[in-house]
Write a protein that holds these residues in place. Structure first.
Motif, PDB file in Angstrom:
ATOM      1  N   PHE A   1     -19.313  39.104  16.185  1.00  0.00           N
ATOM      2  CA  PHE A   1     -18.965  37.684  16.227  1.00  0.00           C
ATOM      3  C   PHE A   1     -17.825  37.443  17.214  1.00  0.00           C
ATOM      4  O   PHE A   1     -17.854  36.488  17.999  1.00  0.00           O
ATOM      5  CB  PHE A   1     -18.572  37.212  14.833  1.00  0.00           C
ATOM      6  CG  PHE A   1     -18.299  35.736  14.743  1.00  0.00           C
ATOM      7  CD1 PHE A   1     -19.338  34.823  14.644  1.00  0.00           C
ATOM      8  CD2 PHE A   1     -16.995  35.255  14.757  1.00  0.00           C
ATOM      9  CE1 PHE A   1     -19.092  33.467  14.570  1.00  0.00           C
ATOM     10  CE2 PHE A   1     -16.742  33.888  14.672  1.00  0.00           C
ATOM     11  CZ  PHE A   1     -17.791  33.007  14.578  1.00  0.00           C
ATOM     12  N   LEU A   2     -16.826  38.314  17.199  1.00  0.00           N
ATOM     13  CA  LEU A   2     -15.716  38.180  18.147  1.00  0.00           C
ATOM     14  C   LEU A   2     -16.207  38.335  19.583  1.00  0.00           C
ATOM     15  O   LEU A   2     -15.740  37.632  20.487  1.00  0.00           O
ATOM     16  CB  LEU A   2     -14.643  39.220  17.828  1.00  0.00           C
ATOM     17  CG  LEU A   2     -13.878  39.015  16.511  1.00  0.00           C
ATOM     18  CD1 LEU A   2     -12.976  40.208  16.239  1.00  0.00           C
ATOM     19  CD2 LEU A   2     -13.061  37.728  16.548  1.00  0.00           C
ATOM     20  N   ASP A   3     -17.158  39.229  19.780  1.00  0.00           N
ATOM     21  CA  ASP A   3     -17.728  39.384  21.120  1.00  0.00           C
ATOM     22  C   ASP A   3     -18.403  38.092  21.581  1.00  0.00           C
ATOM     23  O   ASP A   3     -18.277  37.681  22.739  1.00  0.00           O
ATOM     24  CB  ASP A   3     -18.748  40.531  21.134  1.00  0.00           C
ATOM     25  CG  ASP A   3     -18.086  41.895  21.083  1.00  0.00           C
ATOM     26  OD1 ASP A   3     -16.889  41.977  21.414  1.00  0.00           O
ATOM     27  OD2 ASP A   3     -18.763  42.871  20.714  1.00  0.00           O
ATOM     28  N   ARG A   4     -19.108  37.443  20.665  1.00  0.00           N
ATOM     29  CA  ARG A   4     -19.784  36.188  21.022  1.00  0.00           C
ATOM     30  C   ARG A   4     -18.779  35.092  21.341  1.00  0.00           C
ATOM     31  O   ARG A   4     -19.003  34.262  22.231  1.00  0.00           O
ATOM     32  CB  ARG A   4     -20.706  35.744  19.885  1.00  0.00           C
ATOM     33  CG  ARG A   4     -21.934  36.630  19.716  1.00  0.00           C
ATOM     34  CD  ARG A   4     -22.995  35.950  18.866  1.00  0.00           C
ATOM     35  NE  ARG A   4     -22.544  35.679  17.514  1.00  0.00           N
ATOM     36  CZ  ARG A   4     -22.643  36.542  16.516  1.00  0.00           C
ATOM     37  NH1 ARG A   4     -23.160  37.756  16.719  1.00  0.00           N
ATOM     38  NH2 ARG A   4     -22.221  36.228  15.299  1.00  0.00           N
ATOM     39  N   LEU A   5     -17.657  35.093  20.623  1.00  0.00           N
ATOM     40  CA  LEU A   5     -16.615  34.108  20.922  1.00  0.00           C
ATOM     41  C   LEU A   5     -16.045  34.327  22.330  1.00  0.00           C
ATOM     42  O   LEU A   5     -15.789  33.361  23.059  1.00  0.00           O
ATOM     43  CB  LEU A   5     -15.494  34.191  19.887  1.00  0.00           C
ATOM     44  CG  LEU A   5     -15.790  33.679  18.476  1.00  0.00           C
ATOM     45  CD1 LEU A   5     -14.549  33.789  17.607  1.00  0.00           C
ATOM     46  CD2 LEU A   5     -16.288  32.238  18.510  1.00  0.00           C
ATOM     47  N   VAL A   6     -15.846  35.579  22.680  1.00  0.00           N
ATOM     48  CA  VAL A   6     -15.325  35.887  24.013  1.00  0.00           C
ATOM     49  C   VAL A   6     -16.307  35.421  25.075  1.00  0.00           C
ATOM     50  O   VAL A   6     -15.927  34.809  26.088  1.00  0.00           O
ATOM     51  CB  VAL A   6     -15.037  37.395  24.150  1.00  0.00           C
ATOM     52  CG1 VAL A   6     -14.690  37.733  25.602  1.00  0.00           C
ATOM     53  CG2 VAL A   6     -13.907  37.809  23.225  1.00  0.00           C
ATOM     54  N   GLU A   7     -17.587  35.690  24.858  1.00  0.00           N
ATOM     55  CA  GLU A   7     -18.605  35.264  25.818  1.00  0.00           C
ATOM     56  C   GLU A   7     -18.665  33.744  25.915  1.00  0.00           C
ATOM     57  O   GLU A   7     -18.812  33.180  27.000  1.00  0.00           O
ATOM     58  CB  GLU A   7     -19.969  35.819  25.402  1.00  0.00           C
ATOM     59  CG  GLU A   7     -20.106  37.316  25.592  1.00  0.00           C
ATOM     60  CD  GLU A   7     -19.935  37.742  27.029  1.00  0.00           C
ATOM     61  OE1 GLU A   7     -20.430  37.027  27.927  1.00  0.00           O
ATOM     62  OE2 GLU A   7     -19.293  38.782  27.271  1.00  0.00           O
ATOM     63  N   ARG A   8     -18.525  33.080  24.776  1.00  0.00           N
ATOM     64  CA  ARG A   8     -18.566  31.614  24.783  1.00  0.00           C
ATOM     65  C   ARG A   8     -17.381  31.043  25.539  1.00  0.00           C
ATOM     66  O   ARG A   8     -17.496  29.996  26.195  1.00  0.00           O
ATOM     67  CB  ARG A   8     -18.589  31.094  23.343  1.00  0.00           C
ATOM     68  CG  ARG A   8     -18.791  29.593  23.235  1.00  0.00           C
ATOM     69  CD  ARG A   8     -18.764  29.129  21.788  1.00  0.00           C
ATOM     70  NE  ARG A   8     -19.838  29.706  21.002  1.00  0.00           N
ATOM     71  CZ  ARG A   8     -20.039  29.422  19.708  1.00  0.00           C
ATOM     72  NH1 ARG A   8     -19.219  28.586  19.092  1.00  0.00           N
ATOM     73  NH2 ARG A   8     -21.029  29.978  19.061  1.00  0.00           N
ATOM     74  N   SER A   9     -16.232  31.693  25.438  1.00  0.00           N
ATOM     75  CA  SER A   9     -15.038  31.185  26.108  1.00  0.00           C
ATOM     76  C   SER A   9     -15.161  31.234  27.630  1.00  0.00           C
ATOM     77  O   SER A   9     -14.387  30.583  28.341  1.00  0.00           O
ATOM     78  CB  SER A   9     -13.808  31.985  25.668  1.00  0.00           C
ATOM     79  OG  SER A   9     -13.867  33.311  26.158  1.00  0.00           O
TER      80      SER A   9
END
Length: 272
Positions: free
Chosen positions: A160-168
């Motif tokens: 989930f944290l990885d997806r947040l980084v990608e979204r940012s």
């Protein structure tokens, strides 16, 4: 200057008068709210409590948020407590309801602060905050950091944290992307290592326990739910002569691996 006086409707008023006389009252889904509101207005606590009990039995994931608002409006403490309990123990389903988008900020804050909040993963809590804010970003974006600060960041999954980084990294035209960028540039104090206080996770795994002798026709399998401190009997193991067991949970489904003693021409051997 005019003064308006609320006059109770005739039917619930008559039902409450009959309750005083007979000690009984007929409550249905059609009349429960009018009876409760009239009893609240006339301070008939006994009748009001019976209406509360009736509504508690009608609680469901689909209506618990509406019942919370109703209970707060008419000071129904028992009903409010029961509705909150349904909301926090079925959070993933509750946030999918349309009523979730209309929750007042203070109500949402209270739910997010609860140690009783049960989620399969803390990721669900973050997504709930994001969804609530993006419904009315002009009014709610200023509340994002306060709300997301109640997400227990140590328990967010790495994926989930990885997806947040990608979204940012995406363009900021999307509201959710803008919120994640805000989180990246100005994380809430509760997320920083210096000020983050110890917290516990809000997801609970189930425990499976085998009982009975291994040489009987079947062995009992029980499931323990730590969140509710309750036991549930599962289908028993119906084979004999198992000498070793391993039981694991995949979601809510037990996976059983077994090793059985078998006899060959040269004596005992292990068969899986």
């Amino acid at each position: 200057m005019s003064i308006s006086v609320r006059v109770p409707a005739i039917h619930p008023f008559q039902a409450l008068l009959d309750f005083i006389r007979t000690g009984t009252i007929h409550i249905t889904r059609h009349n429960v709210t009018s009876l409760l509101e009239t009893a609240d207005f006339l301070l008939f606590d006994g009748a009001k409590q019976r209406c509360e009990k009736f509504l508690e039995r009608e609680l469901h994931v689909s209506n618990c948020l509406a019942f919370m608002a109703y209970a707060e409006q008419f000071a129904c403490k028992a009903l409010l407590s029961a509705a909150v309990s349904v909301a926090v123990t079925h959070w993933a389903d509750v946030v999918a309801q349309e009523e979730f988008e209309e929750l007042p900020k203070e109500t949402l804050l209270g739910l997010l602060q609860s140690d009783e909040l049960f989620v399969p993963q803390e990721d669900v809590v973050f997504d709930a905050v994001l969804r609530w804010v993006t419904v009315e970003p002009e009014e709610r974006e200023q509340d994002f950091l306060e709300l997301v600060g109640l997400v227990r960041v140590p328990f967010l999954s790495l994926s989930f944290l990885d997806r947040l980084v990608e979204r940012s990294k995406r363009p900021t035209r999307d509201v959710s992307v803008r919120l994640v960028k805000t989180l990246e540039s100005c994380p809430p104090l509760s997320w920083t290592g210096a000020t983050r206080s110890p917290c516990t996770g809000r997801s609970y795994d189930n425990l499976y326990v085998l009982a009975g002798k291994h040489d009987t026709e079947q062995q009992q399998l029980f499931q323990y739910h730590p969140r509710t401190s309750t036991w549930h009997a599962c289908s028993p193991l119906r084979r004999r002569n198992f000498t070793q067991y391993a039981v694991a949970a995949a979601g809510n489904s037990p996976l059983r691996h077994r090793r059985r003693a078998a006899w060959g021409n040269r004596g005992p051997r292990r068969a899986t």
